[in-house]
Scaffold this active site. Structure first.
Site, PDB file in Angstrom:
ATOM      1  N   HIS A 265       2.010   2.838  -2.962  1.00 53.01           N
ATOM      2  CA  HIS A 265       0.876   2.266  -2.237  1.00 53.01           C
ATOM      3  C   HIS A 265      -0.404   3.061  -2.479  1.00 53.01           C
ATOM      4  CE1 HIS A 265       3.115  -0.825  -0.023  1.00 53.01           C
ATOM      5  NE2 HIS A 265       4.108   0.036  -0.066  1.00 53.01           N
TER       6      HIS A 265
ATOM      7  N   LYS B 148       3.198  -3.751  -7.535  1.00 59.32           N
ATOM      8  CA  LYS B 148       2.184  -3.919  -6.491  1.00 59.32           C
ATOM      9  C   LYS B 148       0.812  -4.073  -7.149  1.00 59.32           C
ATOM     10  CE  LYS B 148       4.823  -1.806  -2.747  1.00 59.32           C
ATOM     11  NZ  LYS B 148       6.125  -1.798  -3.410  1.00 59.32           N
TER      12      LYS B 148
ATOM     13  N   SER C 170       3.542   3.383   3.742  1.00 51.61           N
ATOM     14  CA  SER C 170       3.350   1.936   3.695  1.00 51.61           C
ATOM     15  C   SER C 170       3.312   1.266   5.062  1.00 51.61           C
ATOM     16  CB  SER C 170       4.458   1.291   2.857  1.00 51.61           C
ATOM     17  OG  SER C 170       5.730   1.514   3.440  1.00 51.61           O
TER      18      SER C 170
END
Length: 421
Positions: A236, A267, A208
């Site tokens: 991610h 996310k 990240s």
């Protein structure tokens, strides 16, 4: 009747001025804390929280009147945080299933929507089963202690996320740390770990802070050679890496070689909250019996479950959103490098603008905001000393005009503060 009583109780509880603990010990603690806070300010690593007065999205309004701000620092990779269908699904789940469960899962905290979402996650990742957590931090805190014993070994990339590091600290396995994405060092550690019963290689799929992608093909080859298992954190990557957004294992063609996946619902998949582990059914069954964050945390609220489920539906119906990321990421990276900036990582929508100096990163981020671009400077202890950067994150809902305006602002600010000639 009960509502009236509850409101009166809350009003009564809120009365009065804030109280501070008294006594010599409390005063000593306050002095020490204030000294530490002043050191953080003096080092230029103080982290302020900007207050947003609108929905999450590519364009924001900040509290205090800042309107028309272009947001380049959210993990809202697919732009689903404010997608109308996702919001509608959350409202419908809230109305049908209530605000929350007031319980952990195994007592009276499992609704049909929790089981449906777990099944959907497993199907999306093409795994046998899945288990929900309050966050992926909790999923990482719960996996290693439940799975590994003093007879086992875990081998961790040195730049793994803090939640992986903390989760490994909680377990009693023998711990090995290999240099970042260094396959020679990993192989040396695997040879050393042959004396242990079970070996688990743990890595972020996408890192990240640096925007680089783990060499999963090589990791899986070494794991096969030395009879080890592979664990990846896909926070991610889930939703936008790989042809169908399944993550780095799909991107690199090793879906059948990765044993355990931990990831997040907070996310790309709606951005609300929640995390999960997906993998072999016996492992998921064991986590339901032994994983402390799962056993001792309240169930995910229905609204969170509803929006995550709808986000997965949208993703599985079409990969168009996920596939739109590549061109936008390339546009930003190529234009920034042409301007003279150093961008870490490769082909990932996390685009760290490397600056080195913590104060420079902080000052430039503030100046970017003055030009209508919302970015954040990162410095120690979030990243190593001397590696300060402004992390830019590209979203599927950014327009080409948004990206070009961001590059233009970076160029102006970089020249002003000496980051560019």
């Amino acid at each position: 009747m009960w509502r009236t009583v509850a409101v009166r109780a809350l009003r009564g509880a809120g009365a009065g001025a804030p109280r501070a603990a008294s006594g010599a010990a409390a005063a000593q603690l306050r002095r020490r804390l204030e000294s530490e806070l002043e050191e953080i300010r003096g080092a230029g690593t103080w982290k302020s929280e900007r207050v947003i007065a609108s929905r999450q999205g590519p364009h924001l309004r900040l509290a205090g009147g800042g309107a028309g701000i272009i947001n380049f620092c959210a993990n809202n990779y697919l732009g689903l945080s404010s997608h109308p269908e996702v919001i509608r699904a959350a409202v419908e789940a809230l109305e049908k299933f209530g605000a929350g469960l007031s319980s952990v899962r195994f007592i009276c905290g499992t609704q049909s929507i929790h089981k449906d979402l777990e099944e959907k996650i497993a199907r999306f990742h093409q795994r046998e089963d899945a288990i929900l957590y309050a966050s992926c931090f909790d999923a990482n805190a719960g996996i290693f202690e439940a799975l590994l014993t003093p007879e086992d070994a875990v081998l961790s990339d040195e730049l793994n996320h803090a939640s992986i590091i903390d989760g490994i600290r909680l377990c009693k396995a023998n711990k090995y740390r290999y240099k970042h994405m260094d396959m020679q060092d990993l192989e040396a550690k695997l040879k050393e770990a042959q004396k242990h019963r079970l070996r688990l290689v743990a890595t972020d799929g996408a890192f990240s802070m640096d925007g680089d992608i783990a060499p999963l093909r090589e990791i899986c080859q070494l794991a096969h050679k030395y009879d080890a298992l592979v664990f990846i954190d896909e926070c991610h990557a889930t939703g936008f890496l790989g042809p169908n957004g399944r993550g780095t294992d799909e991107l690199l063609g090793v879906m059948d070689k990765v044993t355990i996946i931990n990831s997040t619902l907070g996310k790309a998949l709606g951005g609300a909250a929640g995390g999960y582990t997906t993998g072999p059914k016996p492992l998921i069954d064991l986590l339901r019996q032994r994983s402390r964050p799962y056993l001792f945390s309240n169930s995910l609220p229905p609204a969170v479950v509803g929006c995550a489920s709808k986000a997965l539906d949208l993703l599985m119906e079409s990969n168009a959103i996920a596939q739109s990321m590549a061109a936008k990421t390339q546009r930003f990276r190529s234009k920034m490098m042409a301007a003279g900036f150093t961008i870490s990582g490769k082909d990932h929508p996390i685009c760290p603008v490397m600056l080195g100096d913590a104060r420079l990163a902080s000052v430039m981020a503030e100046d970017m905001l003055n030009r209508g671009i919302y970015v954040i400077g990162f410095s120690y202890p979030v990243v190593p000393k001397g590696k300060a950067r402004i992390r830019v994150q590209i979203s599927a809902v950014h327009s080409d005009e948004d990206i070009d305006r961001c590059v233009e602002a970076f160029t102006q600010v970089g020249r002003k503060h000496g980051a560019l000639p």
